[in-house]
Design a protein around this motif. Structure first.
Motif, PDB file in Angstrom:
ATOM      1  N   ARG A   8     -21.468 -75.734  88.816  1.00 29.74           N
ATOM      2  CA  ARG A   8     -21.347 -74.386  89.364  1.00 29.74           C
ATOM      3  C   ARG A   8     -19.912 -74.110  89.807  1.00 29.74           C
ATOM      4  N   ALA A   9     -19.253 -75.131  90.356  1.00 22.44           N
ATOM      5  CA  ALA A   9     -17.864 -74.966  90.785  1.00 22.44           C
ATOM      6  C   ALA A   9     -16.973 -74.655  89.588  1.00 22.44           C
ATOM      7  N   LEU A  10     -17.203 -75.376  88.479  1.00 26.40           N
ATOM      8  CA  LEU A  10     -16.419 -75.126  87.272  1.00 26.40           C
ATOM      9  C   LEU A  10     -16.706 -73.738  86.722  1.00 26.40           C
ATOM     10  N   GLU A  11     -17.978 -73.356  86.728  1.00 26.69           N
ATOM     11  CA  GLU A  11     -18.355 -72.033  86.229  1.00 26.69           C
ATOM     12  C   GLU A  11     -17.696 -70.940  87.052  1.00 26.69           C
ATOM     13  N   SER A  12     -17.653 -71.131  88.373  1.00 24.58           N
ATOM     14  CA  SER A  12     -17.029 -70.132  89.247  1.00 24.58           C
ATOM     15  C   SER A  12     -15.549 -69.988  88.944  1.00 24.58           C
ATOM     16  N   LEU A  13     -14.875 -71.112  88.725  1.00 16.81           N
ATOM     17  CA  LEU A  13     -13.454 -71.065  88.398  1.00 16.81           C
ATOM     18  C   LEU A  13     -13.232 -70.356  87.059  1.00 16.81           C
ATOM     19  N   CYS A  14     -14.105 -70.631  86.107  1.00 16.37           N
ATOM     20  CA  CYS A  14     -13.975 -69.991  84.795  1.00 16.37           C
ATOM     21  C   CYS A  14     -14.204 -68.488  84.886  1.00 16.37           C
ATOM     22  N   GLU A  15     -15.146 -68.090  85.730  1.00 12.72           N
ATOM     23  CA  GLU A  15     -15.428 -66.659  85.896  1.00 12.72           C
ATOM     24  C   GLU A  15     -14.214 -65.922  86.449  1.00 12.72           C
ATOM     25  N   VAL A  16     -13.444 -66.609  87.281  1.00 15.10           N
ATOM     26  CA  VAL A  16     -12.254 -65.991  87.877  1.00 15.10           C
ATOM     27  C   VAL A  16     -11.072 -66.028  86.923  1.00 15.10           C
ATOM     28  N   TYR A  17     -10.878 -67.168  86.249  1.00  9.71           N
ATOM     29  CA  TYR A  17      -9.634 -67.388  85.512  1.00  9.71           C
ATOM     30  C   TYR A  17      -9.762 -67.328  83.989  1.00  9.71           C
ATOM     31  N   TRP A  18     -10.825 -66.674  83.493  1.00  7.25           N
ATOM     32  CA  TRP A  18     -10.950 -66.557  82.040  1.00  7.25           C
ATOM     33  C   TRP A  18      -9.916 -65.591  81.457  1.00  7.25           C
ATOM     34  N   PHE A  19      -9.504 -64.610  82.239  1.00  8.91           N
ATOM     35  CA  PHE A  19      -8.602 -63.586  81.715  1.00  8.91           C
ATOM     36  C   PHE A  19      -7.268 -64.153  81.223  1.00  8.91           C
ATOM     37  N   PRO A  20      -6.620 -65.079  81.959  1.00  7.40           N
ATOM     38  CA  PRO A  20      -5.375 -65.649  81.427  1.00  7.40           C
ATOM     39  C   PRO A  20      -5.571 -66.361  80.089  1.00  7.40           C
ATOM     40  N   ILE A  21      -6.724 -67.008  79.913  1.00  8.80           N
ATOM     41  CA  ILE A  21      -7.012 -67.656  78.632  1.00  8.80           C
ATOM     42  C   ILE A  21      -7.103 -66.607  77.522  1.00  8.80           C
ATOM     43  N   TYR A  22      -7.774 -65.496  77.823  1.00 11.29           N
ATOM     44  CA  TYR A  22      -7.878 -64.432  76.828  1.00 11.29           C
ATOM     45  C   TYR A  22      -6.496 -63.850  76.521  1.00 11.29           C
ATOM     46  N   ALA A  23      -5.670 -63.709  77.563  1.00  4.31           N
ATOM     47  CA  ALA A  23      -4.317 -63.203  77.354  1.00  4.31           C
ATOM     48  C   ALA A  23      -3.538 -64.141  76.431  1.00  4.31           C
ATOM     49  N   TYR A  24      -3.716 -65.439  76.639  1.00  2.62           N
ATOM     50  CA  TYR A  24      -3.066 -66.427  75.772  1.00  2.62           C
ATOM     51  C   TYR A  24      -3.580 -66.290  74.337  1.00  2.62           C
ATOM     52  N   ALA A  25      -4.903 -66.126  74.194  1.00  2.12           N
ATOM     53  CA  ALA A  25      -5.504 -65.977  72.868  1.00  2.12           C
ATOM     54  C   ALA A  25      -4.951 -64.752  72.149  1.00  2.12           C
ATOM     55  N   ARG A  26      -4.742 -63.669  72.890  1.00  3.84           N
ATOM     56  CA  ARG A  26      -4.224 -62.447  72.270  1.00  3.84           C
ATOM     57  C   ARG A  26      -2.799 -62.644  71.758  1.00  3.84           C
ATOM     58  N   ARG A  27      -2.048 -63.557  72.387  1.00  3.05           N
ATOM     59  CA  ARG A  27      -0.697 -63.846  71.908  1.00  3.05           C
ATOM     60  C   ARG A  27      -0.706 -64.798  70.711  1.00  3.05           C
ATOM     61  N   ARG A  28      -1.756 -65.598  70.606  1.00  6.60           N
ATOM     62  CA  ARG A  28      -1.826 -66.611  69.547  1.00  6.60           C
ATOM     63  C   ARG A  28      -2.665 -66.179  68.348  1.00  6.60           C
ATOM     64  N   VAL A  29      -3.624 -65.285  68.569  1.00  3.26           N
ATOM     65  CA  VAL A  29      -4.561 -64.891  67.507  1.00  3.26           C
ATOM     66  C   VAL A  29      -4.327 -63.425  67.149  1.00  3.26           C
ATOM     67  N   PRO A  30      -3.931 -63.143  65.917  1.00  7.70           N
ATOM     68  CA  PRO A  30      -3.574 -61.765  65.528  1.00  7.70           C
ATOM     69  C   PRO A  30      -4.709 -60.750  65.673  1.00  7.70           C
ATOM     70  N   ASP A  31      -5.912 -61.152  65.313  1.00 11.64           N
ATOM     71  CA  ASP A  31      -7.036 -60.216  65.327  1.00 11.64           C
ATOM     72  C   ASP A  31      -7.724 -60.214  66.682  1.00 11.64           C
ATOM     73  N   VAL A  32      -7.883 -59.043  67.290  1.00 12.11           N
ATOM     74  CA  VAL A  32      -8.450 -58.950  68.621  1.00 12.11           C
ATOM     75  C   VAL A  32      -9.893 -59.436  68.655  1.00 12.11           C
ATOM     76  N   ASN A  33     -10.660 -59.156  67.609  1.00 15.21           N
ATOM     77  CA  ASN A  33     -12.053 -59.607  67.581  1.00 15.21           C
ATOM     78  C   ASN A  33     -12.142 -61.127  67.522  1.00 15.21           C
ATOM     79  N   ASP A  34     -11.251 -61.739  66.740  1.00 11.66           N
ATOM     80  CA  ASP A  34     -11.219 -63.199  66.675  1.00 11.66           C
ATOM     81  C   ASP A  34     -10.832 -63.783  68.041  1.00 11.66           C
ATOM     82  N   ALA A  35      -9.877 -63.137  68.709  1.00 13.71           N
ATOM     83  CA  ALA A  35      -9.444 -63.612  70.027  1.00 13.71           C
ATOM     84  C   ALA A  35     -10.604 -63.566  71.017  1.00 13.71           C
TER      85      ALA A  35
END
Length: 219
Positions: A8-35
């Motif tokens: 649950r602790a890990l899940e809570s951290l992921c719920e808060v900090y998933w956005f930076p991972i998505y931001a990283y994906a958007r810089r690395r993956v050209p297609d938004v749907n794939d990201a």
């Protein structure tokens, strides 16, 4: 073995900090749907498989652990490029991609690497969370107006507003307004330390992590 509490602790951290991972994906993956698919699939795998133990051992920087894990995930997925929906169609945590995309400002000309952009978005997410927690505390105390008037002095965005003006608005003295702002800054700092303590291995690492995160904002 991982306990329900650690999961649950890990899940809570992921719920808060998933956005930076998505931001990283958007810089690395050209297609938004794939990201989006890759981000969702990553967290599905992270939470469903036995990664909790690794996260606990390497939480010395949860920020670093999460990015390293995602890089490994992307490497594995590169060999499996396919159109089908990943993650079994079930979202392990709620990821609001619509809101995320409206907040993202991806400017390749800005000169930030994907890693630097990830760290920058981590800080923005963290500071936004702290401000939300601080606001909740003030609202509960019936001091929502005081929070609204003084929050700019915490983040350095008061648009030229003076303590004299704030004091008049709050029907108090300038000295009292300054003291209230000082208490607010102190509480903001405490909340910041508490939150960062959740993402590092020991209390000794909190101040070092704060220094590193604020250095990110100078990039």
């Amino acid at each position: 073995q991982s306990s329900p509490d650690s999961k649950r602790a890990l899940e809570s951290l992921c719920e808060v900090y998933w956005f930076p991972i998505y931001a990283y994906a958007r810089r690395r993956v050209p297609d938004v749907n794939d990201a989006q698919d890759l981000t969702q699939a990553f967290f599905a795998e992270l939470l469903e498989k036995n990664y909790v133990g690794s996260a606990t051992r390497e939480r010395g920087r949860f920020r670093a652990f999460l990015l390293t894990a995602f890089k490994h995930f992307l490497s594995k997925q590169k060999a499996k490029a396919q159109a089908q929906k990943r993650g079994g169609g079930r979202a392990p945590i709620s990821l609001d991609f619509g809101s995320a995309d409206s907040n993202l400002r991806i400017d390749p000309a800005a000169g930030l690497t994907a890693e630097e952009y990830y760290d920058q978005q981590w800080v923005i997410t963290l500071l936004g969370l702290i401000m939300e927690r601080l606001e909740v505390e003030f609202v509960r105390k019936g001091k929502s107006r005081q929070f609204a008037e003084l929050k700019g002095f915490i983040i350095g965005d008061h648009a030229g507003t003076t303590y004299t003006q704030v004091a008049a608005s709050l029907n108090t003295s300038e000295s009292a307004a300054k003291k209230a702002a000082s208490r607010m800054r102190r509480r903001y700092r405490e909340l910041l330390q508490e939150e960062i303590a959740q993402t590092v291995a020991s209390p000794d690492e909190v101040e070092d992590e704060i220094r590193k995160l604020f250095a990110v904002m100078e990039l």
